[in-house]
Design an enzyme around this catalytic site. Structure first.
Site, mmCIF file in Angstrom:
data_model
loop_
_atom_site.group_PDB
_atom_site.id
_atom_site.type_symbol
_atom_site.label_atom_id
_atom_site.label_comp_id
_atom_site.label_asym_id
_atom_site.label_seq_id
_atom_site.Cartn_x
_atom_site.Cartn_y
_atom_site.Cartn_z
ATOM 1 C CD GLU A 153 -2.589 -1.566 2.613
ATOM 2 O OE1 GLU A 153 -3.897 -1.185 2.630
ATOM 3 O OE2 GLU A 153 -2.286 -1.421 4.010
ATOM 4 C CB CYS A 154 0.672 4.107 -0.452
ATOM 5 S SG CYS A 154 1.269 6.341 -0.320
ATOM 6 N N GLY A 155 3.567 3.499 -0.170
ATOM 7 C CA GLY A 155 4.602 3.587 0.846
ATOM 8 C C GLY A 155 5.296 2.042 0.060
ATOM 9 C CB SER A 192 -3.056 0.549 -5.488
ATOM 10 O OG SER A 192 -3.705 1.884 -5.144
#
Length: 454
Positions: A327-329, A418
């Protein structure tokens, strides 16, 4: 048999973002905790940073409450549980009181919680009263408790505001304009507790104590009215992850983790195995899946890239086609490179094609759901970076209140990545499938309530 629980509760909102509501909420939590009261604090909407400050102030963990992301059922259960053990419940709102769908006001009305509104009064006096009156009257069904005037220049400034208010709108507190009360921040929000602090300035703990001291003797410190919270029965989720060992990254670079997510995984039978991509040289043994949450990899990019042993371990796990959620990072870490805010390009784990770059001016945030093959999971985006030369997306996030496509969702084998941060309780069945790679029985009524609650 569970019965109605009663507890004093106050919803702290503001006329807009940047008014100081986190400072005021944290100060109030610290004040009451110093009086020996058990304070439970919630944060409206998706947020990983403010809750860490509020947890430090209150001495207890802070949960998110959001009618869209978490649903009415989740929020009702959390408030009821809190009311049974707390002496005071505080809820910090998001943005302005009436901003968003659903708004902070919607949440306060849904549970009949009185609202105090923070206004940064710098550059105005009697106008604060006019704004406060509008906030108080805009929705008659909302219980308006009063105003907190922030960033005041003098006692005269306070008096001008108080004299302008109608008798039924109370000035609960006035906070002076003092730099020592400001909470340190960076591009994604407030600085996390535990990070290195400026030795020449007040520590975060000292700032919270100073803010709490300024509330002494003001009406805001009086316990608000007791609110009735009704029990909410939630079925136990299926133990679809029984026997599964899930590796979860957690350190200074990866700390954006909702406690509700980890509780759900454990309730479904998973064993969580924590590890640090920054300092560990190997993954926990015998993992069945991997979760790389968001955080601040851009602040630790050099150290992450230099930990070749950990990067190799993750590449090896990926080669075994075990489920991975990034997720993200976490996604930025799995890509080939990450360019930090100083323009320095660092090698990353190289599990996924793609190059991340930090941006100084533009960011992306907002509520979105991820339409995955396993089912739709609600969550949000909040980042100041972009990625290019990536895989072709399998789908795009669905925005809560806008038709434009949201964040790209990538899938390769059983690896899902994502920019979206997912709120697992919004669809436990889909999360179990995502992290187990196995089909599970038809969702229970409990799952349906989470999935469709608005």
């Amino acid at each position: 048999m569970q019965t109605t629980a009663y507890c004093p509760a106050l919803f702290l909102s503001a006329m807009a973002s940047g008014q100081g509501k986190t400072t005021v909420t944290a100060a109030l939590a610290r004040y009451h905790s110093r009086q020996g009261r058990r304070v439970v604090v919630f944060k409206t909407g998706p947020d990983y940073l403010d809750p860490q400050i509020l947890a430090l102030a209150s001495g207890a963990s802070v949960e998110p409450l959001d009618l869209w992301m978490a649903g009415d059922t989740f929020c009702r259960e959390q408030l009821y549980r809190a009311a049974r053990k707390a002496d005071l419940i505080l809820i910090e709102g998001a943005m302005g009181l009436y901003d968003g769908t659903p708004s902070s006001a919607d949440l306060a009305v849904a549970f009949d919680i009185p609202v105090a509104c923070v206004i940064n009064a710098r550059g105005m006096a009697q106008t604060v009263a006019a704004i406060g009156l509008g906030l108080a009257r805009y929705r008659p069904e909302m219980r308006f408790h009063g105003l907190v005037a922030n960033a005041l220049g003098s006692e005269r400034h306070r008096q001008l505001i108080e004299d302008s208010l109608p008798n039924d709108v109370q000035l609960l507190a006035a906070m002076p304009r003092e730099a020592r009360l400001a909470l340190p921040s960076r591009h994604l929000g407030l600085i996390q507790p535990g990070e290195a602090e400026d030795p020449d300035s007040l520590s975060l703990d000292a700032r919270l104590d100073a803010a709490a001291d300024l509330l002494e003797g003001q009406a805001l410190t009086e316990l608000p009215p007791a609110v009735a919270f009704e029990p909410q029965a939630i079925d136990t989720p299926p133990r679809a992850l029984a026997g599964k060992r899930i590796g979860v990254a957690r350190d200074a670079a990866f700390s954006f983790i909702y406690a509700a997510n980890t509780r759900l995984l454990e309730a479904m039978g998973a064993e969580l195995c924590w590890f640090s991509p920054l300092s560990d040289t190997s993954l926990p043994e015998a993992l069945d899946a991997l979760w790389l949450p968001g955080g601040y990899p851009e602040l630790h990019a050099a150290a992450l890239g230099a930990n070749h042993a950990m990067c190799e371990a993750i590449r090896h796990l990926d080669a075994r086609d075990l489920p991975i959620l990034a997720e993200c990072g976490g996604m930025l870490y799995l890509q080939q490179t990450l360019t930090d805010q100083d323009g320095i390009c660092h090698p990353m784990a190289g599990v996924l094609p793609g190059h991340g770059e930090m941006r100084t001016k533009r960011g992306c945030q907002g509520m979105q759901s991820a339409p995955l093959p396993e089912g739709e999971i609600r969550g949000h985006a909040h980042h100041h970076s972009r990625s290019h030369d990536t895989l072709e997306p399998i789908a795009y996030g669905r925005r809560a209140s806008h038709p434009a496509p949201g964040e790209a969702i990538f899938r390769r084998g059983r690896l899902t990545a994502s920019y979206l941060h997912l709120f697992f309780p919004s669809n436990p069945a889909a999360v179990a499938m995502l992290l187990s790679g196995e089909a599970i029985p038809t969702p229970s009524a409990h799952v349906e309530r989470y999935q469709h609650a608005e």
